[in-house]
Scaffold this motif. Structure first.
Motif, PDB file in Angstrom:
ATOM      1  N   PHE A   4      -6.831  -6.815  18.046  1.00 22.04           N
ATOM      2  CA  PHE A   4      -6.479  -5.777  17.075  1.00 22.04           C
ATOM      3  C   PHE A   4      -6.327  -6.397  15.682  1.00 22.04           C
ATOM      4  O   PHE A   4      -5.672  -7.439  15.531  1.00 22.04           O
ATOM      5  CB  PHE A   4      -5.174  -5.077  17.473  1.00 22.04           C
ATOM      6  N   ARG A   5      -6.969  -5.772  14.666  1.00 18.82           N
ATOM      7  CA  ARG A   5      -6.820  -6.208  13.268  1.00 18.82           C
ATOM      8  C   ARG A   5      -5.882  -5.260  12.548  1.00 18.82           C
ATOM      9  O   ARG A   5      -6.066  -4.057  12.597  1.00 18.82           O
ATOM     10  CB  ARG A   5      -8.167  -6.223  12.570  1.00 18.82           C
ATOM     11  N   ARG A   6      -4.964  -5.873  11.856  1.00 18.47           N
ATOM     12  CA  ARG A   6      -3.966  -5.048  11.140  1.00 18.47           C
ATOM     13  C   ARG A   6      -4.584  -4.494   9.856  1.00 18.47           C
ATOM     14  O   ARG A   6      -5.133  -5.228   9.046  1.00 18.47           O
ATOM     15  CB  ARG A   6      -2.739  -5.885  10.820  1.00 18.47           C
ATOM     16  N   ALA A   7      -4.523  -3.188   9.597  1.00 18.46           N
ATOM     17  CA  ALA A   7      -5.044  -2.533   8.395  1.00 18.46           C
ATOM     18  C   ALA A   7      -3.888  -2.063   7.505  1.00 18.46           C
ATOM     19  O   ALA A   7      -2.720  -2.084   7.917  1.00 18.46           O
ATOM     20  CB  ALA A   7      -5.911  -1.357   8.792  1.00 18.46           C
ATOM     21  N   PHE A   8      -4.262  -1.674   6.269  1.00 21.32           N
ATOM     22  CA  PHE A   8      -3.242  -1.126   5.357  1.00 21.32           C
ATOM     23  C   PHE A   8      -2.781   0.223   5.860  1.00 21.32           C
ATOM     24  O   PHE A   8      -3.586   1.047   6.298  1.00 21.32           O
ATOM     25  CB  PHE A   8      -3.810  -0.956   3.936  1.00 21.32           C
ATOM     26  N   THR A   9      -1.513   0.410   5.764  1.00 23.82           N
ATOM     27  CA  THR A   9      -0.986   1.734   6.099  1.00 23.82           C
ATOM     28  C   THR A   9      -1.187   2.655   4.911  1.00 23.82           C
ATOM     29  O   THR A   9      -1.498   2.230   3.794  1.00 23.82           O
ATOM     30  CB  THR A   9       0.513   1.655   6.438  1.00 23.82           C
ATOM     31  N   LEU A  10      -1.031   3.917   5.138  1.00 25.97           N
ATOM     32  CA  LEU A  10      -1.184   4.909   4.066  1.00 25.97           C
ATOM     33  C   LEU A  10      -0.176   4.674   2.952  1.00 25.97           C
ATOM     34  O   LEU A  10      -0.487   4.820   1.769  1.00 25.97           O
ATOM     35  CB  LEU A  10      -1.026   6.313   4.651  1.00 25.97           C
ATOM     36  N   VAL A  11       1.032   4.272   3.341  1.00 25.79           N
ATOM     37  CA  VAL A  11       2.076   4.005   2.330  1.00 25.79           C
ATOM     38  C   VAL A  11       1.662   2.841   1.443  1.00 25.79           C
ATOM     39  O   VAL A  11       1.810   2.863   0.220  1.00 25.79           O
ATOM     40  CB  VAL A  11       3.421   3.727   3.023  1.00 25.79           C
ATOM     41  N   GLU A  12       1.124   1.766   2.090  1.00 27.46           N
ATOM     42  CA  GLU A  12       0.708   0.593   1.315  1.00 27.46           C
ATOM     43  C   GLU A  12      -0.434   0.943   0.358  1.00 27.46           C
ATOM     44  O   GLU A  12      -0.453   0.504  -0.801  1.00 27.46           O
ATOM     45  CB  GLU A  12       0.280  -0.515   2.268  1.00 27.46           C
ATOM     46  N   LEU A  13      -1.384   1.708   0.879  1.00 28.96           N
ATOM     47  CA  LEU A  13      -2.486   2.118   0.014  1.00 28.96           C
ATOM     48  C   LEU A  13      -2.002   2.942  -1.174  1.00 28.96           C
ATOM     49  O   LEU A  13      -2.493   2.798  -2.298  1.00 28.96           O
ATOM     50  CB  LEU A  13      -3.508   2.928   0.822  1.00 28.96           C
ATOM     51  N   THR A  14      -1.035   3.798  -0.895  1.00 23.59           N
ATOM     52  CA  THR A  14      -0.472   4.631  -1.975  1.00 23.59           C
ATOM     53  C   THR A  14       0.165   3.757  -3.049  1.00 23.59           C
ATOM     54  O   THR A  14      -0.034   3.970  -4.261  1.00 23.59           O
ATOM     55  CB  THR A  14       0.551   5.616  -1.418  1.00 23.59           C
ATOM     56  N   PHE A  15       0.946   2.744  -2.599  1.00 26.23           N
ATOM     57  CA  PHE A  15       1.585   1.844  -3.567  1.00 26.23           C
ATOM     58  C   PHE A  15       0.542   1.067  -4.378  1.00 26.23           C
ATOM     59  O   PHE A  15       0.679   0.869  -5.596  1.00 26.23           O
ATOM     60  CB  PHE A  15       2.528   0.879  -2.848  1.00 26.23           C
ATOM     61  N   VAL A  16      -0.501   0.591  -3.726  1.00 30.66           N
ATOM     62  CA  VAL A  16      -1.553  -0.162  -4.418  1.00 30.66           C
ATOM     63  C   VAL A  16      -2.234   0.706  -5.470  1.00 30.66           C
ATOM     64  O   VAL A  16      -2.473   0.284  -6.610  1.00 30.66           O
ATOM     65  CB  VAL A  16      -2.581  -0.712  -3.411  1.00 30.66           C
ATOM     66  N   ILE A  17      -2.543   1.933  -5.083  1.00 32.73           N
ATOM     67  CA  ILE A  17      -3.190   2.848  -6.029  1.00 32.73           C
ATOM     68  C   ILE A  17      -2.290   3.126  -7.218  1.00 32.73           C
ATOM     69  O   ILE A  17      -2.743   3.155  -8.387  1.00 32.73           O
ATOM     70  CB  ILE A  17      -3.579   4.150  -5.309  1.00 32.73           C
ATOM     71  N   MET A  18      -1.000   3.302  -6.942  1.00 36.07           N
ATOM     72  CA  MET A  18      -0.040   3.551  -8.022  1.00 36.07           C
ATOM     73  C   MET A  18       0.027   2.359  -8.967  1.00 36.07           C
ATOM     74  O   MET A  18       0.035   2.503 -10.197  1.00 36.07           O
ATOM     75  CB  MET A  18       1.344   3.848  -7.450  1.00 36.07           C
ATOM     76  N   ILE A  19       0.058   1.150  -8.412  1.00 41.15           N
ATOM     77  CA  ILE A  19       0.137  -0.057  -9.243  1.00 41.15           C
ATOM     78  C   ILE A  19      -1.109  -0.192 -10.109  1.00 41.15           C
ATOM     79  O   ILE A  19      -1.040  -0.474 -11.307  1.00 41.15           O
ATOM     80  CB  ILE A  19       0.333  -1.306  -8.361  1.00 41.15           C
ATOM     81  N   PHE A  20      -2.292   0.032  -9.484  1.00 41.14           N
ATOM     82  CA  PHE A  20      -3.531  -0.023 -10.249  1.00 41.14           C
ATOM     83  C   PHE A  20      -3.535   1.020 -11.375  1.00 41.14           C
ATOM     84  O   PHE A  20      -4.030   0.771 -12.485  1.00 41.14           O
ATOM     85  CB  PHE A  20      -4.742   0.187  -9.351  1.00 41.14           C
ATOM     86  N   GLY A  21      -2.999   2.180 -11.085  1.00 44.17           N
ATOM     87  CA  GLY A  21      -2.942   3.235 -12.094  1.00 44.17           C
ATOM     88  C   GLY A  21      -2.074   2.846 -13.262  1.00 44.17           C
ATOM     89  O   GLY A  21      -2.417   3.078 -14.436  1.00 44.17           O
TER      90      GLY A  21
END
Length: 300
Positions: A4-21
């Protein structure tokens, strides 16, 4: 066995998008500010260059002024005072002066003599002169006629010239220089009498003849354009008019005009003794912002 490969959770993706913004927004604001500063700097540099060039042009002409014949005039063109008068205020927005012909004084090369000689020497032989005929040894008035024609684009010649005795400075009266008056007791119309003499054509003859003289063929004016303009004006330069003949710079038939600089907000001047102080302010615009540059110059 499955890996099993660990992927980004939806919360993590949301934080990344917010930071990029946030980073993108800050960067855009920084870049916009940098570009705005660049535009301001470019306009300021352009204004400073134009202002400096205009002041240089003005000072180049003023250094050959006859200081006692320099006046400040109001836009009504009927009120004037000496440029050195303590009563000078912002209402006097026009600067006028009579200038002697510096190019004629420098003269040109005489191939026959083998050296440079002046077109007018500035010296009078008092012993061989009368109140009507002034001998000026060392002059070449034929050359002076050519110089005046060249400078005025063939609109004037030596018949428009006049002589002024510097010694009259002690009897200062601006009306006697011909400013807005028919009385020009300090300025005498002349015609060439051969290559080295003048004939005074004025009905009023000089009471005294001095050894030194200045030859002038034009008065000069710096004025806002249009003449009644107070703010954001074009500053214009006028020449080739003769106040000793009753002419004014706006109505003289052969007057010449050029633009010195546009968008002028302030043009001030004051003569203190032999020193002329000039202040010039010019404005520029960047979209909805106004910027301005002010410079001063001293002319001796």
């Amino acid at each position: 066995m499955k890996t099993f490969r660990r992927a980004f959770t939806l919360v993590e993706l949301t934080f990344v998008i917010m930071i990029f913004g946030i980073v993108a927004a800050i960067s855009a604001e920084v870049y916009a500010k940098i570009y705005e500063n660049y535009l301001v700097s470019r306009v300021m540099n352009t204004l400073q260059t134009k202002t400096e060039l205009a002041l240089e042009q003005i000072s180049n002409k003023l250094q050959y002024r006859i200081k006692s014949a320099t006046i400040a005039t109001k836009p009504d063109l009927s009120t004037y005072i000496p440029a050195a008068d303590p009563a000078l205020n912002e209402g006097y927005r026009i600067l006028e002066w009579i200038g002697y012909d510096e190019l004629g004084l420098k003269g040109g090369y005489d191939a026959t003599l083998g050296y440079f000689r002046p077109a007018w020497s500035g010296l009078i032989d008092v012993d061989s002169s009368t109140e009507s005929v002034l001998s000026t040894p060392g002059s070449d008035l034929t050359l002076e006629n050519s110089i005046i024609a060249a400078l005025s684009n063939s609109r004037s010649n030596i018949s428009d010239a006049a002589i002024i005795f510097p010694e009259t400075d002690g009897e200062f009266d601006i009306s006697k220089f011909g400013w807005y008056s028919t009385n020009s007791d300090y300025v005498y119309d002349v015609l060439p009498n051969g290559a080295q003499a003048f004939t005074i054509t004025d009905p009023v003859k000089p009471e005294k003849i001095y050894e030194r003289y200045m030859l002038a063929w034009s008065a000069y004016a710096i004025a806002p354009d249009p003449i009644g303009c107070v703010y954001d004006c074009t500053l214009s330069f006028y020449w080739n008019y003769q106040p000793w003949k009753g002419e004014q710079f706006l109505s003289a038939p052969n007057v010449m005009k050029s633009t010195l600089i546009e968008h002028v907000t302030t043009f001030k001047f004051k003569q203190d003794g032999d020193v002329m102080r000039i202040k010039l302010c010019v404005r520029g615009q960047i979209v909805d912002k106004n910027v301005s540059v002010c410079k001063e110059k001293v002319v001796f």
